[in-house]
Design a protein around this motif. Structure first.
Motif, PDB file in Angstrom:
ATOM      1  N   ASN A 161      52.095  29.280  -5.210  1.00  5.77           N
ATOM      2  CA  ASN A 161      51.590  28.031  -5.796  1.00  5.77           C
ATOM      3  C   ASN A 161      51.620  28.022  -7.319  1.00  5.77           C
ATOM      4  N   GLU A 162      51.732  29.193  -7.919  1.00  5.12           N
ATOM      5  CA  GLU A 162      51.632  29.244  -9.382  1.00  5.12           C
ATOM      6  C   GLU A 162      52.841  29.921 -10.031  1.00  5.12           C
ATOM      7  N   SER A 163      53.108  31.167  -9.666  1.00  2.00           N
ATOM      8  CA  SER A 163      54.163  31.898 -10.366  1.00  2.00           C
ATOM      9  C   SER A 163      55.540  31.286 -10.112  1.00  2.00           C
ATOM     10  N   ILE A 164      55.907  31.111  -8.856  1.00  2.00           N
ATOM     11  CA  ILE A 164      57.254  30.591  -8.576  1.00  2.00           C
ATOM     12  C   ILE A 164      57.444  29.189  -9.169  1.00  2.00           C
ATOM     13  N   PRO A 165      56.510  28.250  -8.973  1.00  2.00           N
ATOM     14  CA  PRO A 165      56.700  26.944  -9.632  1.00  2.00           C
ATOM     15  C   PRO A 165      56.796  27.051 -11.154  1.00  2.00           C
ATOM     16  N   ASP A 166      55.986  27.944 -11.739  1.00  2.00           N
ATOM     17  CA  ASP A 166      56.040  28.121 -13.196  1.00  2.00           C
ATOM     18  C   ASP A 166      57.395  28.676 -13.630  1.00  2.00           C
ATOM     19  N   GLU A 185      60.220  28.484 -12.061  1.00  2.00           N
ATOM     20  CA  GLU A 185      61.314  27.526 -11.820  1.00  2.00           C
ATOM     21  C   GLU A 185      61.255  26.343 -12.779  1.00  2.00           C
ATOM     22  N   LYS A 186      60.112  26.156 -13.402  1.00  2.00           N
ATOM     23  CA  LYS A 186      60.006  25.123 -14.437  1.00  2.00           C
ATOM     24  C   LYS A 186      60.438  25.677 -15.806  1.00  2.00           C
ATOM     25  N   PRO A 245      66.604  26.980  -7.657  1.00  2.00           N
ATOM     26  CA  PRO A 245      65.287  26.984  -6.999  1.00  2.00           C
ATOM     27  C   PRO A 245      65.359  26.758  -5.492  1.00  2.00           C
ATOM     28  N   ASP A 246      66.054  27.649  -4.786  1.00  2.00           N
ATOM     29  CA  ASP A 246      66.009  27.567  -3.329  1.00  2.00           C
ATOM     30  C   ASP A 246      65.952  28.978  -2.745  1.00  2.00           C
ATOM     31  N   ARG A 291      66.540  33.336  -3.902  1.00  2.00           N
ATOM     32  CA  ARG A 291      65.321  34.091  -4.213  1.00  2.00           C
ATOM     33  C   ARG A 291      65.304  35.370  -3.385  1.00  2.00           C
TER      34      ARG A 291
END
Lengths: 378, 378
Positions: free
Chosen positions: A246-251, A253-254, A260-261, A265
């Motif tokens: 919820n935090e590291s991967i979205p951060d 990828e931003k 981002p698939d 990964r």
């Protein structure tokens, strides 16, 4: 070499030898020492000379390194010394034990294993893959901060970006999420594991594809949770999953130019980080296509493990391209290798690796990473 | 709070008190401690509680922090404790002195001042500018390696890139070369100085322009040279100049998207790093347009200093846009401020800053950086 043996009467009413040694000019300062440090020194014949200033009230000082323990002796200046014939190859944690209490060597650069430790880098016959070469472009390792709602505070990750990332400014890259072991921190895959040097070399030699590597800290605490056994929170894997997904991967990828698939990964880790890869990664095969378990956890029975996700091998292989498992030969690899054979027989792309003559330490994991990284994103 | 005072007879034939203290639940772990550490703790009333395990043979243990020294006392578990009423604001180096020999606190994250040290982050009334804010995009700090022909080995620099650097992939940026002080390393402008947080905040608030910041290690040794007084090589400034001009700057301008001209380069440093800025930077005004000397060196007499480069103010101002000099109010700022007035009277854009109530330590340099960075590249 001259060793003087002198009996003298000390304040503590014990007899001791006085350490003395002639420097033959061949001793060289160890690689992990900081500026101005004079010890530990390595001799071309394999010996290592340690020196340490203990309080004048110390009665006994011992060196602990790898699985060995050595008595140290005072020299004429009151400093404690020992010369050991050899130690294990690679980065070896060591401490000085003063009358039963362990201290790190102030001459060593800081490493993080069960707190801030000292580490000696001892030559290895197969060290070429983790030495910096002048002809190899170097990626950066970034201290990257992001805010965690799970922890209600900022967290630091180490993020490796390959050298070409700076030039190919419109290219996007696959990402490996790489976890450390118990007692360690997010810095250790770089500082003790040398993953950046290994990957720079592999990329330069055309053996691995350029990728981003994200190293989070395994330990995630919700507000009010305090470190328990092995520093773990009660639901350590659940906390980690929430932080990572919820935090590291979205951060990441931003912030970075990622692809981002799930097919771009990977998740891997050593020891506790292998268990996280097992419990968080393999439980969520919609998130990652490549898995690495180094001295930590096994994918398990392909018919039943992880809620039976591997049972239909054909369906599983559409999502997951690799399960890599490794350990040192001194870690009883039989169970790991048997599981690899089970996975293979079931039709899953599983690769096993055993590091020759190494225990549950960094030499195993440097080699594991060296053998794992070339298999990713191909 | 209950303090038990017990006289007891120790093995060393001295009388000592037994430390005991009731935890009122308001103590919080310090910011720079590592995972699992229980001390040092800060109380909202300003007190700090240190605890340390010394060898059982220790006769006397003292805490040294800032300019203070405190006796520690054993508790019932044999651990040494002290509660101090307050200390100086900002990052404060501390050590535990066991019978005359200093040790770092194993509970502290590592800092680098005269070797690997421990540091307490003590609250300051004006700390807002160096605290991380959730609304502020965060730049990365990179461990960046390059090969040095001067040293015949790889060197590490820390490189800050602003958050927007990742998005504006065709934009190029000005560069500040920022030097640390004696006894420190290339990591300390980030780890002790928090320059990345300060600059993130300034950029987010529109007060500073986005820039790259390069932090090299001040100490450069040619092969065979060994650290001498203050760890310096015989020609320390000359070595640094060769490394910086011939290796670091070309490497940075090749690796990162810089604007590679003097009008978009600044050089600054604290203490020894200020002296380097003075001796290497101001001697070469074709290289940099902005200079910052924090608690280290003065630009000098505008008529004569640096071979008279400032004598013709009009010509000088075409190249150099700023000379910034600063120090703490406890560092006798009169000479620095007098030189600023001389420079101004001569027609040079000089800015002086005095940090209120601070000595030759990081609080002075955090504030100096906060006041200096907004003046760059405008």
């Amino acid at each position: 070499m001259i060793v003087l043996l002198t009996l003298l009467f000390t304040g503590g009413a014990t007899f001791a030898q006085t350490f003395s040694m002639e420097d033959d000019g061949k001793w060289e300062i160890g690689a992990n020492t900081h500026r101005g440090a004079r010890f530990p020194k390595l001799h071309p014949d394999g010996r290592v000379w340690f020196q340490f200033e203990a309080p004048p009230t110390a009665q006994s000082v011992k060196l602990h390194i790898a699985t060995e323990e050595y008595d140290m002796q005072k020299d004429a200046d009151g400093l404690w010394n020992v010369v050991i014939p050899k130690t294990k190859p690679g980065g070896q944690i060591y401490t000085f034990n003063i009358d039963g209490v362990h201290f790190r060597d102030p001459a060593s650069l800081p490493f993080y294993t069960g707190g801030i430790t000292s580490e000696l880098e001892y030559p290895a016959p197969d060290d070429e893959y983790y030495l910096r070469r002048k002809d190899v472009p170097r990626g950066d390792v970034r201290e990257h901060y992001f805010y965690s709602e799970v922890e209600q505070k900022f967290r630091r990750a180490f993020v490796y970006t390959p050298a070409e990332y700076e030039k190919n400014v419109n290219k996007r890259y696959p990402v490996l999420y790489l976890q450390h072991g118990a007692g360690e921190s997010e810095s250790e895959w770089v500082h003790a594991g040398l993953m950046n040097i290994i990957l720079d070399n592999l990329i330069a030699d055309g053996k691995a594809v350029p990728m981003i590597v994200v190293m989070n800290n395994d330990f995630v605490y919700r507000p009010g949770e305090v470190p328990g056994r092995m520093d773990l929170a009660p639901d350590w894997a659940g906390n980690y999953k929430d932080m990572l997904f919820n935090e590291s991967i979205p951060d990441i990828e931003k912030y970075y130019r990622t692809i981002p698939d799930a097919q771009h990964r990977a998740m891997a880790g050593l020891s506790l980080g292998g268990m996280l890869t097992n419990q968080v990664g393999l439980e969520n095969t919609d998130m990652f296509a490549y898995y690495g378990l180094f001295s930590g956890g096994l994918a398990g029975d392909p018919k039943t493990a992880h809620g039976g996700v591997m049972a239909d091998a054909e369906a599983f292989n559409k999502k997951v391209k690799l399960i890599f498992q490794s350990c040192g030969s001194l870690e009883r690899p039989e169970g790991m290798l048997a599981n690899i054979e089970e996975l293979k027989a079931h039709g899953i792309n599983a690769v096993g690796y055993v590091s020759p003559d190494t225990p549950h330490r960094w030499m195993t994991w440097r080699r594991s990473f060296y053998h794992f990284a070339p298999l990713l994103f191909k």
